[in-house]
Design a protein around this motif. Structure first.
Motif, mmCIF file in Angstrom:
data_model
loop_
_atom_site.group_PDB
_atom_site.id
_atom_site.type_symbol
_atom_site.label_atom_id
_atom_site.label_comp_id
_atom_site.label_asym_id
_atom_site.label_seq_id
_atom_site.Cartn_x
_atom_site.Cartn_y
_atom_site.Cartn_z
ATOM 1 N N GLU A 25 0.837 -1.207 0.000
ATOM 2 C CA GLU A 25 0.000 0.000 0.000
ATOM 3 C C GLU A 25 0.866 1.249 0.000
ATOM 4 O OE1 GLU A 25 -2.696 -0.420 3.283
ATOM 5 O OE2 GLU A 25 -3.676 -2.149 2.368
ATOM 6 N N LYS A 27 4.012 1.460 -1.174
ATOM 7 C CA LYS A 27 4.655 1.552 -2.493
ATOM 8 C C LYS A 27 3.653 2.041 -3.531
ATOM 9 C CE LYS A 27 8.247 -1.847 -1.646
ATOM 10 N NZ LYS A 27 9.513 -1.304 -2.007
ATOM 11 N N TYR A 28 2.406 1.573 -3.443
ATOM 12 C CA TYR A 28 1.364 2.043 -4.350
ATOM 13 C C TYR A 28 1.176 3.551 -4.196
ATOM 14 C CZ TYR A 28 -3.237 3.163 -6.153
ATOM 15 O OH TYR A 28 -4.272 3.778 -6.808
ATOM 16 N N CYS A 32 2.591 4.498 -7.631
ATOM 17 C CA CYS A 32 1.590 4.106 -8.619
ATOM 18 C C CYS A 32 0.325 4.969 -8.615
ATOM 19 C CB CYS A 32 1.167 2.660 -8.392
ATOM 20 S SG CYS A 32 2.507 1.486 -8.223
ATOM 21 N N ALA A 33 -0.026 5.473 -7.433
ATOM 22 C CA ALA A 33 -1.331 6.119 -7.262
ATOM 23 C C ALA A 33 -1.532 7.345 -8.133
ATOM 24 C CB ALA A 33 -1.543 6.485 -5.795
ATOM 25 N N HIS A 36 -2.424 5.503 -11.561
ATOM 26 C CA HIS A 36 -3.424 4.443 -11.462
ATOM 27 C C HIS A 36 -4.589 4.812 -10.557
ATOM 28 C CE1 HIS A 36 -1.444 1.403 -13.906
ATOM 29 N NE2 HIS A 36 -0.305 1.852 -13.417
ATOM 30 N N LYS A 46 -6.973 1.671 -10.160
ATOM 31 C CA LYS A 46 -7.002 0.682 -9.084
ATOM 32 C C LYS A 46 -8.445 0.260 -8.854
ATOM 33 C CE LYS A 46 -6.039 -0.082 -4.209
ATOM 34 N NZ LYS A 46 -7.115 -1.024 -4.152
ATOM 35 N N CYS A 80 8.833 3.048 -9.294
ATOM 36 C CA CYS A 80 9.207 2.350 -8.056
ATOM 37 C C CYS A 80 10.575 1.715 -8.278
ATOM 38 C CB CYS A 80 8.169 1.299 -7.687
ATOM 39 S SG CYS A 80 8.469 0.585 -6.046
ATOM 40 N N LEU A 91 1.947 -5.478 -6.408
ATOM 41 C CA LEU A 91 1.311 -4.206 -6.769
ATOM 42 C C LEU A 91 0.261 -4.400 -7.852
ATOM 43 C CD1 LEU A 91 4.461 -1.933 -6.656
ATOM 44 C CD2 LEU A 91 2.343 -1.527 -5.374
ATOM 45 N N MET A 95 -3.589 -3.510 -7.282
ATOM 46 C CA MET A 95 -4.318 -2.544 -8.114
ATOM 47 C C MET A 95 -5.481 -3.176 -8.861
ATOM 48 S SD MET A 95 -1.423 0.031 -9.628
ATOM 49 C CE MET A 95 -0.306 -1.213 -10.255
#
Length: 97
Positions: A25, A27-28, A32-33, A36, A46, A80, A91, A95
């Motif tokens: 979570e 790392k996301y 990524c957030a 995504h 996600k 990342c 991940l 997602m």
């Protein structure tokens, strides 16, 4: 010698332990957030199972290659840089749910 064996066994377990959900979570959120979370430039959002479904049908090596090298608008490593292949797989799973 027995003590050394116990120490080695302990650290061996730590090394092979799976990544915890909280780590993924984090790392996301850090990597990524931005894309995504909002679907920036066509990134599958996600939790959008329909968008993730065709991607998940590809084999894992294709997905990992695209994450490592970048694909379309996604930068290499998905921003990342400290993620392992296991992290990337976790991940993607995180997602896509």
């Amino acid at each position: 010698m027995k003590k050394l064996a116990q120490i080695v066994a302990f650290f061996s377990v730590l090394i092979v332990m799976p990544t915890y959900a909280g780590d993924i979570e984090t790392k996301y959120a850090q990597s990524c957030a931005t894309c995504h979370g909002a679907g920036v430039l066509g990134a599958p959002k996600k939790g959008d199972k329909a968008a993730w479904e065709p991607r998940l049908k590809q084999n894992t090596e294709i997905l990992l290659s695209r994450v490592r090298n970048g694909y379309k608008n996604m930068p290499a490593k998905g921003l990342c840089n400290d993620c392992s292949d296991d992290d990337y797989i976790a991940l993607i799973k995180f997602m896509s749910q």
